[in-house]
Design a protein around this motif. Structure first.
Motif, PDB file in Angstrom:
ATOM      1  N   SER A  24     -28.314 -10.882  35.685  1.00  0.00           N
ATOM      2  CA  SER A  24     -27.264 -11.532  36.452  1.00  0.00           C
ATOM      3  C   SER A  24     -26.368 -10.513  37.130  1.00  0.00           C
ATOM      4  O   SER A  24     -26.566  -9.315  37.039  1.00  0.00           O
ATOM      5  N   LEU A  25     -25.375 -11.029  37.813  1.00  0.00           N
ATOM      6  CA  LEU A  25     -24.434 -10.193  38.531  1.00  0.00           C
ATOM      7  C   LEU A  25     -23.425  -9.580  37.566  1.00  0.00           C
ATOM      8  O   LEU A  25     -22.839 -10.276  36.742  1.00  0.00           O
ATOM      9  N   MET A  26     -23.239  -8.276  37.692  1.00  0.00           N
ATOM     10  CA  MET A  26     -22.239  -7.589  36.879  1.00  0.00           C
ATOM     11  C   MET A  26     -21.085  -7.180  37.786  1.00  0.00           C
ATOM     12  O   MET A  26     -21.260  -6.391  38.708  1.00  0.00           O
ATOM     13  N   LEU A  27     -19.908  -7.719  37.537  1.00  0.00           N
ATOM     14  CA  LEU A  27     -18.757  -7.408  38.365  1.00  0.00           C
ATOM     15  C   LEU A  27     -18.357  -5.950  38.174  1.00  0.00           C
ATOM     16  O   LEU A  27     -18.198  -5.487  37.050  1.00  0.00           O
ATOM     17  N   MET A  28     -18.202  -5.249  39.298  1.00  0.00           N
ATOM     18  CA  MET A  28     -17.777  -3.858  39.249  1.00  0.00           C
ATOM     19  C   MET A  28     -16.271  -3.755  39.485  1.00  0.00           C
ATOM     20  O   MET A  28     -15.569  -3.034  38.778  1.00  0.00           O
ATOM     21  N   ALA A  29     -15.803  -4.463  40.509  1.00  0.00           N
ATOM     22  CA  ALA A  29     -14.391  -4.342  40.875  1.00  0.00           C
ATOM     23  C   ALA A  29     -13.973  -5.509  41.753  1.00  0.00           C
ATOM     24  O   ALA A  29     -14.796  -6.158  42.398  1.00  0.00           O
ATOM     25  N   THR A  30     -12.669  -5.742  41.730  1.00  0.00           N
ATOM     26  CA  THR A  30     -12.047  -6.778  42.552  1.00  0.00           C
ATOM     27  C   THR A  30     -11.034  -6.100  43.446  1.00  0.00           C
ATOM     28  O   THR A  30     -10.249  -5.263  42.975  1.00  0.00           O
ATOM     29  N   SER A  31     -11.031  -6.450  44.713  1.00  0.00           N
ATOM     30  CA  SER A  31     -10.059  -5.830  45.614  1.00  0.00           C
ATOM     31  C   SER A  31      -9.318  -6.870  46.433  1.00  0.00           C
ATOM     32  O   SER A  31      -9.898  -7.854  46.872  1.00  0.00           O
ATOM     33  N   ASN A  32      -8.029  -6.646  46.580  1.00  0.00           N
ATOM     34  CA  ASN A  32      -7.191  -7.479  47.437  1.00  0.00           C
ATOM     35  C   ASN A  32      -6.745  -6.649  48.623  1.00  0.00           C
ATOM     36  O   ASN A  32      -6.479  -5.452  48.487  1.00  0.00           O
ATOM     37  N   GLU A  33      -6.646  -7.279  49.770  1.00  0.00           N
ATOM     38  CA  GLU A  33      -6.301  -6.568  50.992  1.00  0.00           C
ATOM     39  C   GLU A  33      -5.006  -5.791  50.830  1.00  0.00           C
ATOM     40  O   GLU A  33      -3.989  -6.348  50.396  1.00  0.00           O
ATOM     41  N   GLY A  34      -5.081  -4.501  51.146  1.00  0.00           N
ATOM     42  CA  GLY A  34      -3.897  -3.654  51.113  1.00  0.00           C
ATOM     43  C   GLY A  34      -3.517  -3.133  49.747  1.00  0.00           C
ATOM     44  O   GLY A  34      -2.529  -2.409  49.619  1.00  0.00           O
ATOM     45  N   SER A  35      -4.290  -3.499  48.712  1.00  0.00           N
ATOM     46  CA  SER A  35      -3.980  -3.047  47.348  1.00  0.00           C
ATOM     47  C   SER A  35      -5.121  -2.215  46.792  1.00  0.00           C
ATOM     48  O   SER A  35      -6.233  -2.259  47.306  1.00  0.00           O
ATOM     49  N   LYS A  36      -4.809  -1.492  45.723  1.00  0.00           N
ATOM     50  CA  LYS A  36      -5.870  -0.740  45.045  1.00  0.00           C
ATOM     51  C   LYS A  36      -6.793  -1.704  44.326  1.00  0.00           C
ATOM     52  O   LYS A  36      -6.359  -2.731  43.805  1.00  0.00           O
ATOM     53  N   ALA A  37      -8.054  -1.341  44.261  1.00  0.00           N
ATOM     54  CA  ALA A  37      -9.030  -2.198  43.584  1.00  0.00           C
ATOM     55  C   ALA A  37      -8.833  -2.164  42.072  1.00  0.00           C
ATOM     56  O   ALA A  37      -8.365  -1.165  41.525  1.00  0.00           O
ATOM     57  N   THR A  38      -9.178  -3.254  41.436  1.00  0.00           N
ATOM     58  CA  THR A  38      -9.165  -3.344  39.975  1.00  0.00           C
ATOM     59  C   THR A  38     -10.596  -3.208  39.482  1.00  0.00           C
ATOM     60  O   THR A  38     -11.441  -4.045  39.806  1.00  0.00           O
TER      61      THR A  38
END
Lengths: 110, 115
Positions: free
Chosen positions: B43-57
């Motif tokens: 399955s898909l393994m989440l690497m990171a989440t990013s919001n516009e203009g912010s640092k990725a988590t």
């Protein structure tokens, strides 16, 4: 820990042979449950979102249902073009994180 | 509607090379973009989440210096795999969401092969 388990891992059907795929989940708080279809070498394609127990959604030969512990994707009279991997995912109310199951690979033979 | 374009679809390069993958939402504004990695028949393994203009988590275990994510606008996020090695070979998929109750919409993925 939030978890999503899909069964069976693989399912082989004859064309026209209806069946169901299962998605069992444990989540601290359910924000939404999603079904996706993924073809080989492609990204997942969104099918449905379900939000609360008792909810049902339909699209062509597919019908998704939701209880407090699991979701079913019913496939009525499948055709060979329905062959794909079907992914289930849940999003929790805490960190809005989406957790995917391993998927069910569906093969429909003409 | 809700089309996400990912480019390139296939990359083959030598070990030590840095590779940039682009993810664009074509017909909606993506407040949040996600980067996943997928191994064969898994399955898909989440690497990171990013919001516009912010640092990725980044998810636990994902090296932020190895996988650089930039979400410079509401329609574009990039993933750069720095100094790639054979173990980085995988299928990378991005997704984008318009926020609220909107589901994630996925690109068609990038097959990365490091020789």
């Amino acid at each position: 820990e939030d978890q999503v388990t899909q069964s069976p891992e693989a399912l082989r059907l004859q064309e026209g042979e209806s069946s169901s795929l299962n998605c069992s989940y444990t989540v601290s708080g359910l924000r939404g449950l999603f079904w996706y279809r993924q073809d080989p070498g492609k990204g997942p394609e969104f099918l449905f979102t379900l939000y609360s127990a008792g909810e049902e959604k339909e699209k062509e030969r597919l019908k998704a249902t939701l209880t407090k512990k699991e979701s079913f994707l019913h496939i009525t009279a499948p055709k060979p073009e329905d062959s794909a991997t079907y992914l289930c995912a849940v999003e929790n109310t805490g960190g809005f994180k989406t957790i995917f199951g391993a998927g069910t690979r569906l093969f429909v033979k003409a | 509607g809700a089309v996400v374009s990912q480019h390139p679809s296939w990359v083959i390069c030598k070990s030590g090379t840095s590779v940039k993958i682009e993810c664009r939402s074509l017909d909606f504004q993506a407040t949040t973009m996600f980067w996943y990695r997928q191994f064969p028949k898994q399955s898909l393994m989440l690497m990171a989440t990013s919001n516009e203009g912010s640092k990725a988590t980044y998810e636990q275990g994902v090296e932020k210096d190895k996988f650089l994510i930039n979400h410079a606008s509401l329609t574009l996020s990039t993933l750069t795999v720095t100094s790639a090695h054979p173990e980085d070979s995988s299928f990378y998929i991005c997704s984008a969401s318009g926020g609220g109750d909107q589901p994630q919409h996925f690109g068609d993925g990038t097959r990365l092969s490091i020789l």
